[in-house]
Design a protein around this motif. Structure first.
Motif, PDB file in Angstrom:
ATOM      1  N   ARG A   1       0.739  -0.893   0.030  1.00 47.19           N
ATOM      2  CA  ARG A   1      -0.109   0.004  -0.034  1.00 47.19           C
ATOM      3  C   ARG A   1       0.759   1.277  -0.003  1.00 47.19           C
ATOM      4  O   ARG A   1       1.924   1.340  -0.806  1.00 47.19           O
TER       5      ARG A   1
ATOM      6  N   VAL B   1       2.941   2.183   2.366  1.00 49.53           N
ATOM      7  CA  VAL B   1       3.943   1.870   3.359  1.00 49.53           C
ATOM      8  C   VAL B   1       5.590   1.300   2.771  1.00 49.53           C
ATOM      9  O   VAL B   1       5.260   0.269   2.102  1.00 49.53           O
TER      10      VAL B   1
ATOM     11  N   ARG C   1      10.503   4.927  14.781  1.00 50.36           N
ATOM     12  CA  ARG C   1      10.789   5.794  13.574  1.00 50.36           C
ATOM     13  C   ARG C   1      12.135   6.251  13.363  1.00 50.36           C
ATOM     14  O   ARG C   1      12.577   6.271  12.493  1.00 50.36           O
TER      15      ARG C   1
ATOM     16  N   VAL D   1       9.884   0.794  10.498  1.00 55.64           N
ATOM     17  CA  VAL D   1       8.480   1.172  10.423  1.00 55.64           C
ATOM     18  C   VAL D   1       8.002   0.769  11.670  1.00 55.64           C
ATOM     19  O   VAL D   1       7.950  -0.468  11.728  1.00 55.64           O
TER      20      VAL D   1
ATOM     21  N   GLY E   1       4.861  -0.816  13.681  1.00 55.60           N
ATOM     22  CA  GLY E   1       3.740  -1.792  13.457  1.00 55.60           C
ATOM     23  C   GLY E   1       3.423  -2.285  14.977  1.00 55.60           C
ATOM     24  O   GLY E   1       3.995  -2.243  16.054  1.00 55.60           O
TER      25      GLY E   1
ATOM     26  N   GLN F   1      -4.096   4.025  14.941  1.00 53.39           N
ATOM     27  CA  GLN F   1      -3.835   4.986  13.803  1.00 53.39           C
ATOM     28  C   GLN F   1      -3.675   6.513  14.463  1.00 53.39           C
ATOM     29  O   GLN F   1      -2.646   7.315  14.095  1.00 53.39           O
TER      30      GLN F   1
ATOM     31  N   TYR G   1       1.060   4.443  14.178  1.00 53.27           N
ATOM     32  CA  TYR G   1       1.648   3.086  13.627  1.00 53.27           C
ATOM     33  C   TYR G   1       1.214   3.068  12.068  1.00 53.27           C
ATOM     34  O   TYR G   1       0.296   3.539  11.798  1.00 53.27           O
ATOM     35  N   ASP G   2       2.220   2.513  11.334  1.00 54.88           N
ATOM     36  CA  ASP G   2       2.067   2.223  10.011  1.00 54.88           C
ATOM     37  C   ASP G   2       1.650   0.850   9.414  1.00 54.88           C
ATOM     38  O   ASP G   2       0.816   0.763   8.352  1.00 54.88           O
ATOM     39  N   VAL G   3       1.583  -0.068  10.428  1.00 53.78           N
ATOM     40  CA  VAL G   3       1.176  -1.498  10.132  1.00 53.78           C
ATOM     41  C   VAL G   3       0.356  -2.072  11.247  1.00 53.78           C
ATOM     42  O   VAL G   3       0.886  -1.882  12.431  1.00 53.78           O
TER      43      VAL G   3
ATOM     44  N   TRP H   1      -9.014   2.191   9.728  1.00 50.58           N
ATOM     45  CA  TRP H   1      -7.733   2.034   9.443  1.00 50.58           C
ATOM     46  C   TRP H   1      -7.330   2.400   8.114  1.00 50.58           C
ATOM     47  O   TRP H   1      -8.138   1.989   7.127  1.00 50.58           O
TER      48      TRP H   1
ATOM     49  N   ASP I   1      -4.281   3.251   3.026  1.00 49.85           N
ATOM     50  CA  ASP I   1      -2.690   3.378   2.558  1.00 49.85           C
ATOM     51  C   ASP I   1      -1.879   2.744   3.258  1.00 49.85           C
ATOM     52  O   ASP I   1      -0.673   2.804   3.240  1.00 49.85           O
ATOM     53  N   LYS I   2      -2.514   1.924   4.594  1.00 49.98           N
ATOM     54  CA  LYS I   2      -1.655   1.250   5.450  1.00 49.98           C
ATOM     55  C   LYS I   2      -1.959  -0.084   5.445  1.00 49.98           C
ATOM     56  O   LYS I   2      -3.116  -0.687   5.560  1.00 49.98           O
TER      57      LYS I   2
END
Length: 376
Positions: free
Chosen positions: A12, A14, A91, A96, A98, A168, A172-174, A222, A225-226
């Protein structure tokens, strides 16, 4: 197109700098759900060691879903700033961030593994042990669960969505849904632990209903794009790889991006067949799920050596490899693996304030070898 362990991967919106993932590892050090300095140290050193994606330990969506007193929880908005700090640490280390979300189900209200002989924590209104059916884990020391009502189920689905929203907000990105290892969702999926006769039991479609409702609820909050991962026990008692493949095909239609392929633990045992637990013993599950469904997979289970991990990715057996206890032993494993595999500028996996000095050390004298390679 072939890839290697240190090639980037975009899922997505990330981008992961490499295919090395730090698995969720419980620290049993939370205070009323809040993270402590122990979590900051644990996650920070993993990030600086060079892994592309760092998963926070299974973080409970509801107080009733705790496994132990020291579990982390994200059941209240007031907790978000504490997790935002952890996100910033990961980060800043170059990885990344998660998070794995979890409800312990009938494996709840327990002691840490090293204190399993001690009496379990007392029952409380906000710490009931819940399950699809009143069937215990078939090992000593586990609590008998209460069969969840339809209201309990709906409240639990809502709790996952609220937890995802907070994740979110924390940055967190994942996000990964823990649907394996004998925890709540896994017990709904399995006919061994789910004896319900309503819409959440019986047929495979009914037994997977809770998982699908949770996934759909998460996807309402969520971001598109994640990425969204799901951990499954691909093989277990009364459950085979064919059933997993059918489930994964359905999950693909619910905007799931990666399947984290584990096994076992429905009956309390950590693996389905301990006799087969050698190096990479669960990799064949990731390979078969990937080949038969087309979904990305993450391989886990005694992935220890650089060439072993490289071969998994290079041969297309999985898209990611996740390490747990090996990273406890050597948090700098990604840098070490990059060096052993001959990756140009292997220390680029770490922040520059670390990479600079390690590269300078390597050029200190002819024949230098780090401690993980030397014989002295």
């Amino acid at each position: 197109m072939s890839h290697d362990l240190f090639s980037p991967l975009e899922i997505r919106g990330v981008r992961l700098k490499n295919r090395v993932v730090a698995s969720p590892m419980w620290q049993y050090s939370g205070v009323d759900g809040m993270p402590t300095d122990t979590h900051a140290v644990h996650l920070g050193r993993l990030a600086e060691g060079g892994a592309g994606l760092i998963f926070q330990e299974g973080t409970t969506v509801d107080r009733k879903g705790r496994g132990t007193v020291g579990d982390l929880g994200i059941w209240d908005d007031s907790l978000v700033p504490h997790y935002a700090r952890l996100v910033d640490l990961v980060r800043a280390g170059g990885a990344v961030p998660g998070i794995q979300l979890i409800h312990a189900g009938r494996k709840g209200r327990r002691n840490p593994p090293w204190a399993w002989r001690e009496p379990n924590p007392p029952a409380a209104e906000d710490w009931q042990v819940l399950g699809p059916s009143p069937l215990p884990v078939m090992l000593d020391g586990y609590n008998l669960p209460i069969e969840m009502s339809l209201r309990d189920i709906q409240e639990t689905v809502d709790a996952w969505a609220h937890a995802a929203r907070r994740a979110q907000e924390a940055g967190y990105d994942v996000l990964e849904v823990q649907a394996a290892h004998g925890y709540l969702i896994h017990t709904f999926l399995s006919p061994l632990s789910n004896h319900r006769t309503d819409d959440y039991g019986g047929s495979p479609e009914n037994r997977s209903r809770l998982l699908m409702e949770i996934i759909d609820g998460i996807r309402t909050v969520w971001p598109a794009d994640k990425p969204l991962f799901v951990r499954l026990s691909c093989v277990d008692v009364d459950w085979g790889i064919d059933q997993t493949v059918e489930l994964v095909r359905e999950l693909r239609g619910h905007e799931v991006d990666v399947i984290d392929c584990s096994s076992g633990s429905l009956t309390g045992r950590p693996v389905f067949d301990t006799a087969s637990a050698g190096y990479g013993y669960q990799v064949p599950y990731a390979e078969e799920v990937r080949a038969r469904t087309g979904i990305r997979t993450m391989a886990v289970g005694h992935i220890v050596h650089a060439k072993q991990a490289q071969a998994i990715i290079e041969q297309g057996r999985a898209d990611l490899v996740a390490l747990g206890r090996e990273l406890l032993y050597n948090p700098n494993w990604p840098m070490d693996a990059a060096r052993k595999l001959g990756v140009p500028d292997p220390y680029a996996q770490a922040p520059s304030r670390i990479a600079y000095w390690l590269a300078k050390r390597d050029g200190g004298f002819e024949g230098f070898a780090p401690s993980t390679e030397g014989t002295r």
